[in-house]
Design an enzyme around this catalytic site. Sequence first.
Site, short mmCIF file in Angstrom:
data_model
loop_
_atom_site.label_atom_id
_atom_site.label_comp_id
_atom_site.label_asym_id
_atom_site.label_seq_id
_atom_site.Cartn_x
_atom_site.Cartn_y
_atom_site.Cartn_z
N ALA A 94 4.30 1.24 -0.69
CA ALA A 94 5.25 1.16 -1.80
C ALA A 94 4.64 1.70 -3.09
O ALA A 94 5.31 2.37 -3.88
CB ALA A 94 5.72 -0.28 -1.99
N ARG A 95 3.35 1.45 -3.29
CA ARG A 95 2.67 1.91 -4.50
C ARG A 95 2.44 3.42 -4.50
O ARG A 95 2.03 3.99 -5.50
CB ARG A 95 1.34 1.17 -4.66
N THR B 216 0.84 -1.21 0.00
CA THR B 216 0.00 0.00 0.00
C THR B 216 0.87 1.25 0.00
O THR B 216 0.62 2.19 -0.76
CB THR B 216 -0.93 0.01 1.23
N GLU C 213 12.71 2.84 9.31
CA GLU C 213 13.20 3.89 8.42
C GLU C 213 12.18 4.07 7.29
O GLU C 213 11.81 3.09 6.64
CB GLU C 213 14.56 3.51 7.84
N GLN D 22 5.47 -5.80 6.91
CA GLN D 22 5.19 -7.18 7.31
C GLN D 22 6.48 -7.86 7.75
O GLN D 22 7.52 -7.72 7.10
CB GLN D 22 4.57 -7.98 6.18
N TYR E 154 22.14 -12.31 19.37
CA TYR E 154 22.27 -10.85 19.50
C TYR E 154 22.42 -10.46 20.97
O TYR E 154 23.25 -9.63 21.33
CB TYR E 154 21.04 -10.19 18.87
#
Length: 188
Positions: A113-114, A111, A135, A154, A168
Amino acid sequence: MGLKADSWIKKMSLEHGMISPFCEKQVGKNVISYGLSSYGYDIRVGGEFMLFDNKNALIDPKNFDPNNATKIDACKEGYFILPANAFALAHTIEYFKMPKDTLAICLGKSTYARCGIIVNVTPFEPEFEGYITIEISNTTNLPAKVYANEGIAQVVFLQGDEVCEQSYKDRGGKYQGQVGITLPKILK
């Protein structure tokens, strides 16, 4: 290494606190979707953003100056306006506690990215614990809305064939236990 399904994500979150708060179903009506999906979990962005807005500054990841960014609270409006060709940091609503045998990879939602909004998050390493710093880049020549408290990316979970020797947490990861937006750090 196997991709983990919704049943595993749900069990690990409800019984072991892997994701908190945890939404057992995908919420998607009148919002950018978030919650459990078939093979992943759609995370939400919180209402606090840090906009990199000092046009005369140099960004140096080894010597980051916090004065190069401005904190913006978008909770009241419900969204944040990311200027054209701009960059901001934010954080998730969800807190993560990664198992020692699992790595998570985060991908931006289609959503956004488009609309030219690119989301980047580095992998969640085994035994990482904390909120996730997100980011966000606006690659367009137009300002763009980023909706607070709605889906932003996601997360998919990959379980290793064996447990790693050093996690970690074992290494004393510099972002372990991070709360809110965490700026770049270099260990000295």
